[in-house]
Motif scaffolding. Structure first.
Motif, PDB file in Angstrom:
ATOM      1  N   PHE A 167      -8.429  10.546  -0.166  1.00  0.00           N
ATOM      2  CA  PHE A 167      -8.621  10.189   1.413  1.00  0.00           C
ATOM      3  C   PHE A 167      -8.940  11.394   2.201  1.00  0.00           C
TER       4      PHE A 167
ATOM      5  N   ASN B  16      -0.031   3.761  13.619  1.00  0.00           N
ATOM      6  CA  ASN B  16      -0.492   2.999  12.946  1.00  0.00           C
ATOM      7  C   ASN B  16      -0.391   2.311  11.693  1.00  0.00           C
ATOM      8  N   PHE B  17       0.364   2.985  10.998  1.00  0.00           N
ATOM      9  CA  PHE B  17       0.398   3.315   9.904  1.00  0.00           C
ATOM     10  C   PHE B  17       1.901   3.620   9.206  1.00  0.00           C
TER      11      PHE B  17
ATOM     12  N   SER C  96      -9.363   2.513   1.387  1.00  0.00           N
ATOM     13  CA  SER C  96      -8.151   3.285   1.142  1.00  0.00           C
ATOM     14  C   SER C  96      -7.612   2.503  -0.337  1.00  0.00           C
TER      15      SER C  96
ATOM     16  N   THR D 214      -7.018   1.964  13.412  1.00  0.00           N
ATOM     17  CA  THR D 214      -7.241   2.573  11.556  1.00  0.00           C
ATOM     18  C   THR D 214      -8.475   4.155  12.375  1.00  0.00           C
ATOM     19  N   CYS D 215      -7.883   5.035  11.198  1.00  0.00           N
ATOM     20  CA  CYS D 215      -8.823   6.481  11.602  1.00  0.00           C
ATOM     21  C   CYS D 215      -9.980   5.965  11.188  1.00  0.00           C
ATOM     22  N   VAL D 216     -10.376   5.184   9.811  1.00  0.00           N
ATOM     23  CA  VAL D 216     -11.384   5.012   9.066  1.00  0.00           C
ATOM     24  C   VAL D 216     -12.541   3.500   9.491  1.00  0.00           C
TER      25      VAL D 216
ATOM     26  N   THR E 201      -1.019  13.552  10.327  1.00  0.00           N
ATOM     27  CA  THR E 201      -1.904  12.622  10.097  1.00  0.00           C
ATOM     28  C   THR E 201      -1.722  11.764  12.016  1.00  0.00           C
TER      29      THR E 201
ATOM     30  N   TYR F 190       0.911  -1.332   0.227  1.00  0.00           N
ATOM     31  CA  TYR F 190       0.054   0.015  -0.573  1.00  0.00           C
ATOM     32  C   TYR F 190       0.744   1.367  -0.105  1.00  0.00           C
TER      33      TYR F 190
ATOM     34  N   ARG G 194       2.349   8.220   1.609  1.00  0.00           N
ATOM     35  CA  ARG G 194       1.517   9.622   1.012  1.00  0.00           C
ATOM     36  C   ARG G 194       1.618  10.849   0.808  1.00  0.00           C
TER      37      ARG G 194
ATOM     38  N   ARG H 155      -8.921  -4.539  11.189  1.00  0.00           N
ATOM     39  CA  ARG H 155      -8.048  -4.879  11.040  1.00  0.00           C
ATOM     40  C   ARG H 155      -7.094  -4.104  11.926  1.00  0.00           C
TER      41      ARG H 155
ATOM     42  N   MET I 257       1.748   5.499   5.364  1.00  0.00           N
ATOM     43  CA  MET I 257       1.175   7.252   5.859  1.00  0.00           C
ATOM     44  C   MET I 257       2.219   8.642   5.575  1.00  0.00           C
TER      45      MET I 257
END
Ligand code: SIN
Length: 521
Positions: free
Chosen positions: A490, A191-192, A484, A325-327, A269, A145, A199, A320, A196
């Motif tokens: 996003f 978290n990523f 995502s 995750t924020c989403v 973020t 990703y 991106r 997950r 993150m």
């Protein structure tokens, strides 16, 4: 190692493997690998002007593996002077060369970084699992990703352009061009740890900006590993700078970044409260602040939904990354007519699929939470809900493994006066709210100051259109729990943020529009 035309996206939860259709990412991995390859990618220093260096005062801070509490390494703890030097170097590189490089040269460098990330995917994935605990297969998905943003923005670099406009004057030509904004401060979450960063980083570099990255305190090594790859890729010194900072010094450095007029953009973020702090504190220097903040995603299951698909979507959306995750689904609303059926099916599936453990263990589908504070927050949400009448069907406590492991939890009878209805839980807790009508659920779902993602399951086409229009969020998953990808914008509405990442909008955050009125002919 096998080669296929699809890659693992983000999650290993779910009986059916989830695949992205990103055909350009071609490499996947056999399930067996030596689990300490990541050690070769640990750099315990800051990265300024193309070199790894100690902090000015030689101070360091410790980074631990949240699965077992073991020390991973000691990393340089940068001071204001270190950050000042990084910003000066980034500004000089921006002015001297980077802002004037050809877009196709920036694209080439980003493509090389993309290839290097794929070539090093296994150690990079292991590093994520070591630093933040997510299951190795999810970390591998994150590396793919993360790589997709490097490739995407390499392609976008060559598509940044202005326009000649229709002039209202016969003797003047009017146009606009897009120019890189300058030095960008990038502040990323744990978290990523890879995606993150890429991106933001890839979009800023594609636009022609230089960057100073403040990595998360819990996962700095995943970010510093990218510095090593950037040297190999051939990025000139000073274009990418990384300044790790301990938790106790973060506010001080944050304030320095906000007040530094050589920084043109802050891309952050993280939590809504820190996002608000950044806006407030950067007011003096009127810089652009791009924010991807917290969410409180509604996940709505209507009577007409396909229940099996809704359960599967709920599991991936909610669990997950252990719900960090924020989403991820935070409030699960289920309509009266199918409530019990859905809850029973979800409980059954959770028991089948959710296996807690160390992320390096092949069977693990849920790792630990990131730290003690995260565990305390989850406990407080569960206890508050229980005290206000929620019924715990599964879990509800710290896991017997101890440390930061928390049992995957399912509770029903959730109500809007509970903490869980208004705050991001950021943990593996599924709270189910029962509702009767579409109007009622839209009202409750929108009764929230954050609007990042929202999901709903319905097979009624008119309802799909109505709900899509009425949900106050920046991103919607319809009959799907994962949305995502690098191609899509996003970002959120209300207190979930400002601006968009990924997609063709992503570079705009790092560009200024310059209007040119050319007269006299
Ligand atoms: C996030 O949780 O901040 C990002 C998750 C994603 O990109 O899907």
């Amino acid at each position: 190692m096998s080669f296929i035309t699809k890659s693992i996206l983000i999650t290993n939860i779910g009986q059916k493997q989830r695949w992205s259709t990103t055909a350009s990412i071609i490499r996947t991995f056999s399930s067996h690998s030596q689990n300490d390859l990541y050690r070769s990618l640990i750099f315990e220093k800051a990265f300024i002007d193309g070199k790894f260096c100690q902090s000015e005062n030689g101070e360091k801070f410790k980074v631990f593996n949240p699965s077992n509490g073991k020390l991973i390494g000691n990393v340089a703890d940068c001071t204001v002077n270190d950050v000042k030097r990084a910003v000066q170097v980034a500004k000089k590189s921006f002015n001297d060369h980077w802002s004037q490089t050809l877009a196709k040269d920036r694209a080439q460098l980003l493509k090389r970084l993309f290839t290097l990330q794929l070539d090093n995917a296994e150690p990079l994935a292991q590093l994520i699992t070591a630093e933040m605990g997510k299951p190795l297969r999810e970390s591998r998905g994150e590396i793919m990703y993360g790589a997709s943003f490097l490739e995407w923005f390499a392609e976008q670099a060559r598509r940044i352009h202005g326009e000649i406009l229709q002039s209202p004057w016969p003797d003047k030509r009017i146009s606009y061009r897009k120019e890189p904004s300058g030095v960008v401060a990038i502040i990323t979450p744990w978290n990523f740890p890879n995606a993150m960063v890429t991106r933001k980083l890839a979009a800023a570099l594609a636009a022609g900006c230089t960057v100073v990255i403040k990595p998360p305190e819990d996962t700095p090594f995943s970010v510093l590993a990218l510095a090593a790859l950037s040297i190999k890729a051939g990025f000139p010194p000073g274009v990418i700078n990384i300044v790790p900072v301990s938790r106790q010094n973060t506010q001080n450095i944050g304030s320095y970044i906000c007040n530094n007029s050589d920084i043109s953009v802050i891309s952050f973020t993280g939590s809504t409260s820190v996002g608000k702090w950044l806006i407030k504190n950067s007011a003096n220097t009127v810089k652009r602040v791009c924010l991807e903040l917290g969410g409180d995603a509604p996940f709505i299951v209507f009577d007409s939904a396909n229940i099996d698909k809704a359960v599967q979507g709920c599991i991936v959306s909610k669990f997950r990354n252990a719900g960090q995750t924020c989403v991820c689904a935070n409030r699960i609303f289920v309509q009266d007519g199918i409530h019990d059926q859905f809850v029973n099916a979800l409980a059954e599936q959770m028991q089948k699929e959710l296996i807690i453990g160390d992320g390096f263990d092949d069977h693990t589908t849920i790792g630990p939470l990131i730290n003690e504070k995260a565990v305390e927050k989850v406990i407080s949400h569960v206890e508050d809900a229980q005290n206000k009448g929620a019924k715990i069907l599964i879990g509800g406590r710290k896991h017997e493994k101890g440390g930061y492991f928390f049992q995957p939890t399912l509770m029903t009878n959730a109500k809007s006066d509970m903490l869980i209805a208004h705050e991001e839980t950021f943990g593996p807790v599924a709270a189910v709210f029962r509702f009767k009508t579409e109007d009622e659920v839209i009202r409750i779902a929108n009764d929230c100051r954050r609007g990042l993602a929202g999901y709903f399951y319905s097979q009624d086409y008119a309802q799909i259109e109505r709900v899509t229009r009425r949900l106050e969020v920046g991103m919607i998953g319809i009959n799907d729990g994962i949305l995502s990808c690098c191609e899509a914008p996003f970002g959120g509405v209300k207190e979930s943020g400002l601006g968009r990442e990924g997609s063709h909008f992503g570079v705009d955050e790092f560009l200024d529009v310059k209007y040119v009125c050319h007269g006299g002919f």
